[in-house]
Write a protein that holds these residues in place. Structure first.
Motif, PDB file in Angstrom:
ATOM      1  N   VAL A 350       0.837  -1.203   0.000  1.00 61.92           N
ATOM      2  CA  VAL A 350       0.000   0.000   0.000  1.00 61.92           C
ATOM      3  C   VAL A 350       0.873   1.254   0.000  1.00 61.92           C
ATOM      4  CG1 VAL A 350      -1.720   1.310   1.307  1.00 61.92           C
ATOM      5  CG2 VAL A 350      -1.941  -1.165   1.098  1.00 61.92           C
ATOM      6  N   SER A 351       2.007   1.210   0.685  1.00 65.39           N
ATOM      7  CA  SER A 351       2.881   2.387   0.733  1.00 65.39           C
ATOM      8  C   SER A 351       3.391   2.761  -0.653  1.00 65.39           C
ATOM      9  CB  SER A 351       4.064   2.142   1.676  1.00 65.39           C
ATOM     10  OG  SER A 351       5.067   1.332   1.079  1.00 65.39           O
ATOM     11  N   ASN A 352       3.551   1.773  -1.504  1.00 60.12           N
ATOM     12  CA  ASN A 352       4.006   2.070  -2.866  1.00 60.12           C
ATOM     13  C   ASN A 352       2.870   2.560  -3.756  1.00 60.12           C
ATOM     14  OD1 ASN A 352       6.849   1.668  -2.933  1.00 60.12           O
ATOM     15  ND2 ASN A 352       6.514  -0.521  -2.674  1.00 60.12           N
ATOM     16  N   ILE A 353       1.639   2.226  -3.389  1.00 54.31           N
ATOM     17  CA  ILE A 353       0.489   2.759  -4.138  1.00 54.31           C
ATOM     18  C   ILE A 353       0.209   4.190  -3.712  1.00 54.31           C
ATOM     19  CG2 ILE A 353      -1.967   2.447  -4.656  1.00 54.31           C
ATOM     20  CD1 ILE A 353      -1.549  -0.564  -4.176  1.00 54.31           C
ATOM     21  N   THR A 354       0.311   4.477  -2.408  1.00 54.16           N
ATOM     22  CA  THR A 354       0.089   5.858  -1.957  1.00 54.16           C
ATOM     23  C   THR A 354       1.234   6.779  -2.370  1.00 54.16           C
ATOM     24  OG1 THR A 354       1.066   5.412   0.224  1.00 54.16           O
ATOM     25  CG2 THR A 354      -1.320   5.163   0.021  1.00 54.16           C
ATOM     26  N   ALA A 355       2.319   6.207  -2.883  1.00 53.42           N
ATOM     27  CA  ALA A 355       3.397   7.029  -3.445  1.00 53.42           C
ATOM     28  C   ALA A 355       3.051   7.488  -4.854  1.00 53.42           C
ATOM     29  CB  ALA A 355       4.703   6.234  -3.464  1.00 53.42           C
ATOM     30  N   GLY A 356       1.891   7.094  -5.343  1.00 56.56           N
ATOM     31  CA  GLY A 356       1.495   7.432  -6.710  1.00 56.56           C
ATOM     32  C   GLY A 356       0.811   8.768  -6.822  1.00 56.56           C
ATOM     33  N   ASN A 357      -0.016   8.906  -7.846  1.00 59.50           N
ATOM     34  CA  ASN A 357      -0.665  10.189  -8.114  1.00 59.50           C
ATOM     35  C   ASN A 357      -1.968  10.325  -7.322  1.00 59.50           C
ATOM     36  OD1 ASN A 357      -2.735   8.807  -9.650  1.00 59.50           O
ATOM     37  ND2 ASN A 357      -1.238   8.652 -11.316  1.00 59.50           N
ATOM     38  N   VAL A 358      -2.579  11.500  -7.436  1.00 59.97           N
ATOM     39  CA  VAL A 358      -3.798  11.803  -6.676  1.00 59.97           C
ATOM     40  C   VAL A 358      -4.914  10.806  -6.986  1.00 59.97           C
ATOM     41  CG1 VAL A 358      -5.623  13.505  -6.322  1.00 59.97           C
ATOM     42  CG2 VAL A 358      -3.256  14.245  -6.422  1.00 59.97           C
ATOM     43  N   ASP A 359      -5.030  10.418  -8.250  1.00 57.72           N
ATOM     44  CA  ASP A 359      -6.085   9.473  -8.623  1.00 57.72           C
ATOM     45  C   ASP A 359      -5.866   8.111  -7.966  1.00 57.72           C
ATOM     46  OD1 ASP A 359      -7.323  11.389 -10.180  1.00 57.72           O
ATOM     47  OD2 ASP A 359      -6.332  10.746 -12.040  1.00 57.72           O
ATOM     48  N   GLN A 360      -4.611   7.668  -7.919  1.00 61.26           N
ATOM     49  CA  GLN A 360      -4.322   6.390  -7.274  1.00 61.26           C
ATOM     50  C   GLN A 360      -4.579   6.463  -5.774  1.00 61.26           C
ATOM     51  OE1 GLN A 360      -0.304   5.959  -8.719  1.00 61.26           O
ATOM     52  NE2 GLN A 360      -0.926   4.665 -10.435  1.00 61.26           N
ATOM     53  N   ILE A 361      -4.243   7.589  -5.174  1.00 61.89           N
ATOM     54  CA  ILE A 361      -4.533   7.775  -3.752  1.00 61.89           C
ATOM     55  C   ILE A 361      -6.040   7.761  -3.514  1.00 61.89           C
ATOM     56  CG2 ILE A 361      -4.439   9.472  -1.874  1.00 61.89           C
ATOM     57  CD1 ILE A 361      -1.611  10.180  -2.843  1.00 61.89           C
ATOM     58  N   GLN A 362      -6.798   8.345  -4.441  1.00 68.06           N
ATOM     59  CA  GLN A 362      -8.249   8.330  -4.292  1.00 68.06           C
ATOM     60  C   GLN A 362      -8.800   6.914  -4.401  1.00 68.06           C
ATOM     61  OE1 GLN A 362     -10.009  11.021  -3.347  1.00 68.06           O
ATOM     62  NE2 GLN A 362     -11.701   9.565  -3.072  1.00 68.06           N
ATOM     63  N   GLU A 363      -8.171   6.101  -5.235  1.00 66.93           N
ATOM     64  CA  GLU A 363      -8.583   4.697  -5.328  1.00 66.93           C
ATOM     65  C   GLU A 363      -8.360   3.991  -3.986  1.00 66.93           C
ATOM     66  OE1 GLU A 363     -10.077   3.118  -7.679  1.00 66.93           O
ATOM     67  OE2 GLU A 363      -9.725   4.210  -9.543  1.00 66.93           O
ATOM     68  N   VAL A 365      -8.489   5.463  -1.085  1.00 68.50           N
ATOM     69  CA  VAL A 365      -9.571   5.964  -0.228  1.00 68.50           C
ATOM     70  C   VAL A 365     -10.878   5.246  -0.546  1.00 68.50           C
ATOM     71  CG1 VAL A 365     -10.971   7.975   0.368  1.00 68.50           C
ATOM     72  CG2 VAL A 365      -8.491   8.220   0.068  1.00 68.50           C
ATOM     73  N   ASN A 366     -11.215   5.168  -1.833  1.00 70.53           N
ATOM     74  CA  ASN A 366     -12.484   4.571  -2.253  1.00 70.53           C
ATOM     75  C   ASN A 366     -12.594   3.103  -1.863  1.00 70.53           C
ATOM     76  OD1 ASN A 366     -13.061   7.054  -3.388  1.00 70.53           O
ATOM     77  ND2 ASN A 366     -12.642   6.419  -5.499  1.00 70.53           N
ATOM     78  N   ALA A 367     -11.453   2.415  -1.854  1.00 74.02           N
ATOM     79  CA  ALA A 367     -11.456   0.983  -1.532  1.00 74.02           C
ATOM     80  C   ALA A 367     -11.515   0.735  -0.026  1.00 74.02           C
ATOM     81  CB  ALA A 367     -10.219   0.309  -2.128  1.00 74.02           C
ATOM     82  N   GLY A 368     -11.525   1.804   0.758  1.00 73.19           N
ATOM     83  CA  GLY A 368     -11.653   1.656   2.206  1.00 73.19           C
ATOM     84  C   GLY A 368     -10.399   1.201   2.903  1.00 73.19           C
ATOM     85  N   LEU A 369      -9.229   1.575   2.388  1.00 76.93           N
ATOM     86  CA  LEU A 369      -7.974   1.118   2.989  1.00 76.93           C
ATOM     87  C   LEU A 369      -7.514   1.969   4.163  1.00 76.93           C
ATOM     88  CD1 LEU A 369      -7.810  -0.530   0.274  1.00 76.93           C
ATOM     89  CD2 LEU A 369      -5.340  -0.336   0.510  1.00 76.93           C
ATOM     90  N   SER A 397       2.188  13.137   1.056  1.00 78.87           N
ATOM     91  CA  SER A 397       3.075  13.779   0.093  1.00 78.87           C
ATOM     92  C   SER A 397       2.399  14.009  -1.251  1.00 78.87           C
ATOM     93  CB  SER A 397       4.331  12.926  -0.128  1.00 78.87           C
ATOM     94  OG  SER A 397       5.037  12.770   1.071  1.00 78.87           O
ATOM     95  N   GLY A 398       1.551  13.074  -1.655  1.00 80.06           N
ATOM     96  CA  GLY A 398       0.946  13.170  -2.978  1.00 80.06           C
ATOM     97  C   GLY A 398      -0.536  13.444  -2.975  1.00 80.06           C
ATOM     98  N   GLY A 399      -1.174  13.401  -1.798  1.00 75.71           N
ATOM     99  CA  GLY A 399      -2.618  13.552  -1.726  1.00 75.71           C
ATOM    100  C   GLY A 399      -3.078  14.993  -1.872  1.00 75.71           C
ATOM    101  N   SER A 400      -4.343  15.148  -2.247  1.00 75.37           N
ATOM    102  CA  SER A 400      -4.938  16.479  -2.332  1.00 75.37           C
ATOM    103  C   SER A 400      -5.288  16.978  -0.936  1.00 75.37           C
ATOM    104  CB  SER A 400      -6.205  16.418  -3.187  1.00 75.37           C
ATOM    105  OG  SER A 400      -7.206  15.651  -2.528  1.00 75.37           O
ATOM    106  N   VAL A 401      -5.663  18.246  -0.851  1.00 74.30           N
ATOM    107  CA  VAL A 401      -6.034  18.817   0.438  1.00 74.30           C
ATOM    108  C   VAL A 401      -7.217  18.069   1.035  1.00 74.30           C
ATOM    109  CG1 VAL A 401      -6.905  20.881   1.600  1.00 74.30           C
ATOM    110  CG2 VAL A 401      -5.154  21.088  -0.177  1.00 74.30           C
ATOM    111  N   SER A 402      -8.215  17.780   0.232  1.00 69.64           N
ATOM    112  CA  SER A 402      -9.394  17.079   0.744  1.00 69.64           C
ATOM    113  C   SER A 402      -9.041  15.664   1.208  1.00 69.64           C
ATOM    114  CB  SER A 402     -10.496  17.026  -0.313  1.00 69.64           C
ATOM    115  OG  SER A 402     -10.054  16.348  -1.471  1.00 69.64           O
ATOM    116  N   GLN A 403      -8.095  15.035   0.512  1.00 70.31           N
ATOM    117  CA  GLN A 403      -7.673  13.693   0.923  1.00 70.31           C
ATOM    118  C   GLN A 403      -6.941  13.743   2.264  1.00 70.31           C
ATOM    119  OE1 GLN A 403      -5.494  12.707  -2.616  1.00 70.31           O
ATOM    120  NE2 GLN A 403      -7.236  11.713  -3.608  1.00 70.31           N
TER     121      GLN A 403
END
Length: 521
Positions: A350-363, A365-369, A397-403
């Motif tokens: 998961v740490s390598n996925i949250t190192a990705g872009n805003v859309d991946q970080i939103q995924e 969030v959406n998946a309930g992780l 580091s990569g998330g939006s303000v709302s995230q």
């Protein structure tokens, strides 16, 4: 304060993580702790000794009953040196049986007696497949020992002769050769490459047929995995990639041992550069690998998770392949797994996925992780907590303000700040970076006082002040900077704002106020 002209495209480089991009933030296995990256012997054996428990009369190619008579090492050597074929066979079988003892086989004594070169010589006796079989088995068990013992087998030229035996018309001879080569390849990069350079890979793949027995297939796939194993240096990719299409087919095999070693092979092949990861992804293995994250057998789940984790160390497209195959839902459950190693690997992935872009970080969030990730942060063993901390910091580091607002609202600050008491300086630095990212975001939105109070209320400020005495210079500097920037006495909260009001800015205490589109700086 930086101008608000900065758009989302340069937000990371202008604001967070000192210009690191997603590829730089993703952590390959060689950058993770030794405990995480090493494949231990209880994960997969590098070498296997062939121990016979059954009556010799049931063995294939068994030709006589006299071989059941025990012989001394001296008698074995004399018999193997004989010119009589029957005597050679009886002595070689006695050598094999001696080396097949369940406990403390006298491998060194047998080597010192000089049987290795004689066994290697017997590998070429195509007129006597029984002798080839017994000699191969004896060499298999010698090669199952230490590196020095394995090297003795290599030194006397066994490898090319064993590769030749892969083409034997006697399947049990071929199978024993497969086993011996697997033990040799499992000894390290040098021995592995020697086996590959003598042409073992195509010969092994040729043995995988619809009518190949399960026991034989298990040995073949285990040997294939050893040929893909080890990193310093990695195997010649132009050779090992020829097995990818076969591994893809084997992922659908019903036997768990075959599945496990297939996944191990794929985990080794994905533990490298992005072009190697792409070669694996291109074979179409991702959907099945992700499906195997539901496996109840830990011996399959562990290497499947490791392969998936290696793939998301790649670029955004390779990470998206795992996300699109439904990997996040399975990772959510694996963060709750009772086995600590599985939980830790899932958090690292998961740490390598949250190192990705805003859309991946939103995924994510959406998946309930987030909820299970925060639970690992607060209640997991330290190794899992450390990986969860990386996941959270990469998120900040990569998330939006709302995230980030959602992350704070879900209660991340308390367990995150608790890790500031860790004895591991690297982990403390990771947490400090994450907290700094949160505070910077709050400052941009005019919410720094509110978030600072939340940090103080969960004991974070006390821990930051304590870190000013830390022996690690980097930890000390980061903590001092945060205190000076966000917790100095000169910063006072606007007395005209009642709790919960945000003066038109983001309210970190109520994510319901965050618009669907998020905020931009």
């Amino acid at each position: 304060m930086p101008s608000q002209e900065n758009d989302g495209s340069n937000r990371l480089t202008s604001f967070k993580n000192k210009g690191k991009n997603a590829d730089e933030m993703r952590r390959r296995r060689n950058e993770v702790s030794v405990e995480l990256r090493k494949a231990r012997k209880d994960d997969q054996l590098l070498k296997r000794r062939n121990i016979s428990f059954e009556d010799d009369s049931a063995l294939p190619l068994q030709e006589n009953s006299q071989s059941s008579v025990s012989m001394s090492i001296t008698e074995i050597i004399e018999g193997m040196a004989s010119n009589d074929c029957h005597t050679q066979l009886v002595a070689t079988q006695a050598a094999r049986k001696t080396l097949s003892r369940e406990r403390n086989p006298p491998i060194d004594a047998m080597i010192q007696s000089g049987i290795v070169p004689r066994c290697v010589e017997f590998l070429t006796r195509f007129d006597n497949p029984s002798l080839q079989f017994e000699a191969s088995w004896a060499l298999t068990n010698i090669a199952s020992g230490t590196s020095e013992q394995t090297n003795t087998v290599v030194k006397y030229g066994a490898v090319p002769k064993l590769v030749d035996l892969l083409g034997s018309s006697y399947m049990h001879v071929a199978e024993q050769a497969v086993w011996a080569l697997g033990n040799i390849a499992g000894d390290g990069s040098g021995a592995r490459d020697l086996v590959l350079n003598y042409g073992a890979m195509p010969a092994l793949l040729e043995l995988i047929k619809p009518d190949t027995t399960v026991s034989f297939l298990r040995n073949i796939v285990w040997t294939l995995s050893n040929l893909c194993r080890n990193k310093n240096p990695p195997p010649p990719f132009e050779i090992v990639e020829t097995c990818l299409s076969t591994l893809n087919r084997l992922l659908h095999y019903a036997d768990t041992d075959v599945l496990a070693d297939t996944c191990w092979a794929l985990s080794y092949l994905t533990d490298g550069s992005n072009d190697k990861i792409q070669a694996v992804v291109d074979t179409g293995v991702v959907p099945r690998l992700v499906e195997l994250l539901r496996a109840t057998e830990v011996n399959v789940l562990t290497p499947a998770l490791r392969a998936v984790g290696n793939i998301v160390t790649g670029n955004d497209m390779q990470t998206d392949a795992i996300i699109q195959a439904g990997g996040l839902i399975h990772l959510r459950e694996l963060l709750k797994h009772p086995r600590m190693n599985i939980m830790k690997e899932a958090a690292w992935t998961v740490s390598n996925i949250t190192a990705g872009n805003v859309d991946q970080i939103q995924e994510v969030v959406n998946a309930g992780l987030l909820e299970p990730l925060i639970h690992v942060l607060s209640s997991g063993d330290f190794k899992s907590q450390k990986e969860a901390a990386w996941a959270i910091t990469n998120f900040t580091s990569g998330g939006s303000v709302s995230q980030l607002a959602m992350l704070v609202q879900m209660g991340v600050l308390k367990p995150f700040c608790d890790l500031l008491e860790s004895k591991d300086g690297k982990t403390v630095c990771v947490v400090l970076d994450g907290l700094n990212n949160i505070m910077q975001t709050a400052e941009k939105m005019g919410e720094v006082e509110r978030v600072a109070i939340m940090v103080e209320e969960c004991g974070g400020l006390d821990k930051l002040e304590h870190l000013q005495n830390h022996e690690n210079e980097q930890v000390y500097q980061k903590a001092l900077s945060m205190i000076d920037t966000y917790f100095s006495e000169t910063d006072t909260e606007d007395p005209t704002l009642a709790p919960g009001e945000s003066n038109g800015q983001l309210d970190f205490s109520n994510t319901n106020s965050v618009p669907d589109g998020g905020f931009s700086f």
